[in-house]
Design a protein around this motif. Structure first.
Motif, PDB file in Angstrom:
ATOM      1  N   GLU A  11       0.845  -1.208   0.000  1.00  0.00           N
ATOM      2  CA  GLU A  11       0.000   0.000   0.000  1.00  0.00           C
ATOM      3  C   GLU A  11       0.877   1.254   0.000  1.00  0.00           C
ATOM      4  OE1 GLU A  11      -0.408  -2.540   2.296  1.00  0.00           O
ATOM      5  OE2 GLU A  11      -2.026  -3.413   1.117  1.00  0.00           O
ATOM      6  N   SER A  12       1.915   1.282   0.856  1.00  0.00           N
ATOM      7  CA  SER A  12       2.751   2.493   0.850  1.00  0.00           C
ATOM      8  C   SER A  12       3.571   2.580  -0.420  1.00  0.00           C
ATOM      9  CB  SER A  12       3.603   2.665   2.121  1.00  0.00           C
ATOM     10  OG  SER A  12       4.037   1.492   2.629  1.00  0.00           O
ATOM     11  N   ALA A  13       3.982   1.456  -0.987  1.00  0.00           N
ATOM     12  CA  ALA A  13       4.730   1.509  -2.246  1.00  0.00           C
ATOM     13  C   ALA A  13       3.884   2.174  -3.333  1.00  0.00           C
ATOM     14  CB  ALA A  13       5.146   0.102  -2.670  1.00  0.00           C
ATOM     15  N   GLU A  14       2.635   1.756  -3.430  1.00  0.00           N
ATOM     16  CA  GLU A  14       1.751   2.313  -4.455  1.00  0.00           C
ATOM     17  C   GLU A  14       1.511   3.805  -4.226  1.00  0.00           C
ATOM     18  OE1 GLU A  14      -2.651   1.217  -6.150  1.00  0.00           O
ATOM     19  OE2 GLU A  14      -1.452  -0.349  -5.220  1.00  0.00           O
ATOM     20  N   ARG A  15       1.284   4.153  -2.975  1.00  0.00           N
ATOM     21  CA  ARG A  15       1.028   5.556  -2.624  1.00  0.00           C
ATOM     22  C   ARG A  15       2.268   6.418  -2.899  1.00  0.00           C
ATOM     23  NH1 ARG A  15       1.490   9.096   1.599  1.00  0.00           N
ATOM     24  NH2 ARG A  15       2.707   7.669   2.891  1.00  0.00           N
ATOM     25  N   GLU A  16       3.435   5.940  -2.484  1.00  0.00           N
ATOM     26  CA  GLU A  16       4.661   6.738  -2.620  1.00  0.00           C
ATOM     27  C   GLU A  16       5.110   6.814  -4.083  1.00  0.00           C
ATOM     28  OE1 GLU A  16       7.239   4.848   0.249  1.00  0.00           O
ATOM     29  OE2 GLU A  16       6.041   5.596   1.928  1.00  0.00           O
ATOM     30  N   LEU A  17       4.967   5.722  -4.838  1.00  0.00           N
ATOM     31  CA  LEU A  17       5.308   5.785  -6.272  1.00  0.00           C
ATOM     32  C   LEU A  17       4.428   6.821  -6.957  1.00  0.00           C
ATOM     33  CD1 LEU A  17       5.843   1.980  -7.027  1.00  0.00           C
ATOM     34  CD2 LEU A  17       7.582   3.776  -7.194  1.00  0.00           C
ATOM     35  N   GLY A  18       3.155   6.871  -6.552  1.00  0.00           N
ATOM     36  CA  GLY A  18       2.217   7.838  -7.135  1.00  0.00           C
ATOM     37  C   GLY A  18       2.516   9.268  -6.724  1.00  0.00           C
ATOM     38  N   LEU A  19       3.085   9.417  -5.549  1.00  0.00           N
ATOM     39  CA  LEU A  19       3.420  10.753  -5.045  1.00  0.00           C
ATOM     40  C   LEU A  19       4.641  11.323  -5.779  1.00  0.00           C
ATOM     41  CD1 LEU A  19       2.604  12.750  -2.732  1.00  0.00           C
ATOM     42  CD2 LEU A  19       4.089  11.416  -1.205  1.00  0.00           C
ATOM     43  N   PHE A  20       5.578  10.466  -6.136  1.00  0.00           N
ATOM     44  CA  PHE A  20       6.848  10.926  -6.711  1.00  0.00           C
ATOM     45  C   PHE A  20       6.939  10.795  -8.228  1.00  0.00           C
ATOM     46  CE2 PHE A  20       7.942  10.671  -2.300  1.00  0.00           C
ATOM     47  CZ  PHE A  20       8.880  11.677  -2.138  1.00  0.00           C
ATOM     48  N   PHE A  21       6.146   9.909  -8.842  1.00  0.00           N
ATOM     49  CA  PHE A  21       6.253   9.695 -10.290  1.00  0.00           C
ATOM     50  C   PHE A  21       4.885   9.780 -10.951  1.00  0.00           C
ATOM     51  CE2 PHE A  21       9.971   7.314  -8.653  1.00  0.00           C
ATOM     52  CZ  PHE A  21      10.980   7.803  -9.477  1.00  0.00           C
ATOM     53  N   ARG A  22       4.847  10.437 -12.113  1.00  0.00           N
ATOM     54  CA  ARG A  22       3.656  10.340 -12.951  1.00  0.00           C
ATOM     55  C   ARG A  22       3.757   9.008 -13.700  1.00  0.00           C
ATOM     56  NH1 ARG A  22       5.568  15.326 -14.392  1.00  0.00           N
ATOM     57  NH2 ARG A  22       5.925  14.636 -16.530  1.00  0.00           N
ATOM     58  N   PRO A  23       2.628   8.392 -14.039  1.00  0.00           N
ATOM     59  CA  PRO A  23       2.667   7.069 -14.677  1.00  0.00           C
ATOM     60  C   PRO A  23       3.578   7.032 -15.906  1.00  0.00           C
ATOM     61  CG  PRO A  23       0.409   7.659 -14.137  1.00  0.00           C
ATOM     62  CD  PRO A  23       1.253   8.854 -13.792  1.00  0.00           C
ATOM     63  N   GLU A  24       3.575   8.119 -16.698  1.00  0.00           N
ATOM     64  CA  GLU A  24       4.372   8.104 -17.934  1.00  0.00           C
ATOM     65  C   GLU A  24       5.873   8.222 -17.666  1.00  0.00           C
ATOM     66  OE1 GLU A  24       2.140  10.376 -17.036  1.00  0.00           O
ATOM     67  OE2 GLU A  24       2.713  12.407 -17.641  1.00  0.00           O
ATOM     68  N   GLU A  25       6.258   8.504 -16.441  1.00  0.00           N
ATOM     69  CA  GLU A  25       7.683   8.579 -16.109  1.00  0.00           C
ATOM     70  C   GLU A  25       8.265   7.200 -15.796  1.00  0.00           C
ATOM     71  OE1 GLU A  25       8.288  12.929 -14.071  1.00  0.00           O
ATOM     72  OE2 GLU A  25       7.243  11.422 -12.858  1.00  0.00           O
ATOM     73  N   LEU A  26       7.403   6.201 -15.646  1.00  0.00           N
ATOM     74  CA  LEU A  26       7.865   4.862 -15.287  1.00  0.00           C
ATOM     75  C   LEU A  26       7.868   3.941 -16.491  1.00  0.00           C
ATOM     76  CD1 LEU A  26       5.875   4.445 -11.940  1.00  0.00           C
ATOM     77  CD2 LEU A  26       8.280   5.101 -12.235  1.00  0.00           C
ATOM     78  N   LEU A  27       8.858   3.055 -16.567  1.00  0.00           N
ATOM     79  CA  LEU A  27       8.901   2.055 -17.640  1.00  0.00           C
ATOM     80  C   LEU A  27       7.763   1.061 -17.477  1.00  0.00           C
ATOM     81  CD1 LEU A  27      12.732   1.263 -17.746  1.00  0.00           C
ATOM     82  CD2 LEU A  27      11.409   2.702 -19.316  1.00  0.00           C
TER      83      LEU A  27
END
Ligand SMILES: Nc1ncnc2c1ncn2[C@@H]1O[C@H](COP(=O)(O)OP(=O)(O)OP(=O)(O)O)[C@@H](O)[C@H]1O
Length: 137
Positions: free
Chosen positions: A121-137
């Protein structure tokens, strides 16, 4: 495959530890699916550390984490959440197992070089806080 959010905190970046930490991540076999050096806004920091809002060290923690560039990293791999936390070692470097990042490089609980999400849950929340979806492979 699991994704987690890892961060090299301002003390680690300032001390030039970014290449060493990325080398450890590569040796462990994790795939870096997102990476950026950035300065965190106060708003992002307060949201990221929201669970600690009532703790006495909250103000110090937010000042520290916004006080210089960090490196935000999205990691992918088998069991990456627990695996990256294992690589970091205990929050207080005095309790961190030998060979972990915090045992090798950190000196205090407040400035402990890296961060890692502690659950899916925190991984999903923190990835969303720091990266826009298009910034991730
Ligand atoms: N007693 C304390 N004094 C000062 N700072 C603290 C203290 N406890 C925690 N912190 C800071 O708050 C961060 C978050 O604390 P938490 O207990 O969630 O540890 P953690 O999950 O190991 O660390 P992180 O969330 O950074 O990966 C710590 O990494 C540290 O920087």
């Amino acid at each position: 495959m699991e994704r987690t959010f890892a961060m090299i905190k301002p003390d680690g970046v300032r001390r030039g530890l970014t290449p060493e930490i990325l080398a450890r991540i590569a040796r462990k076999g994790y795939r870096v699916v997102g990476l950026k050096q950035m300065v965190i806004s106060r708003e992002t920091a307060e949201s990221h550390y929201g669970e600690h809002r009532e703790r006495p060290f909250f103000g110090e923690l937010v000042s520290f984490i916004t006080g210089g560039p960090v490196v935000a990293i999205a990691l992918e791999g088998e069991n990456a959440i627990a695996g990256w936390r294992g690589m970091m070692g205990a929050t207080n470097p005095a309790n961190a197992a030998p060979g972990t990042i915090r045992a090798d490089f950190a000196t205090t609980t407040g400035e402990n070089v890296t961060h890692g999400s502690d659950s899916s849950e925190s991984a999903e929340r923190e990835l969303g806080l720091f990266f826009r979806p298009e910034e991730l492979l």
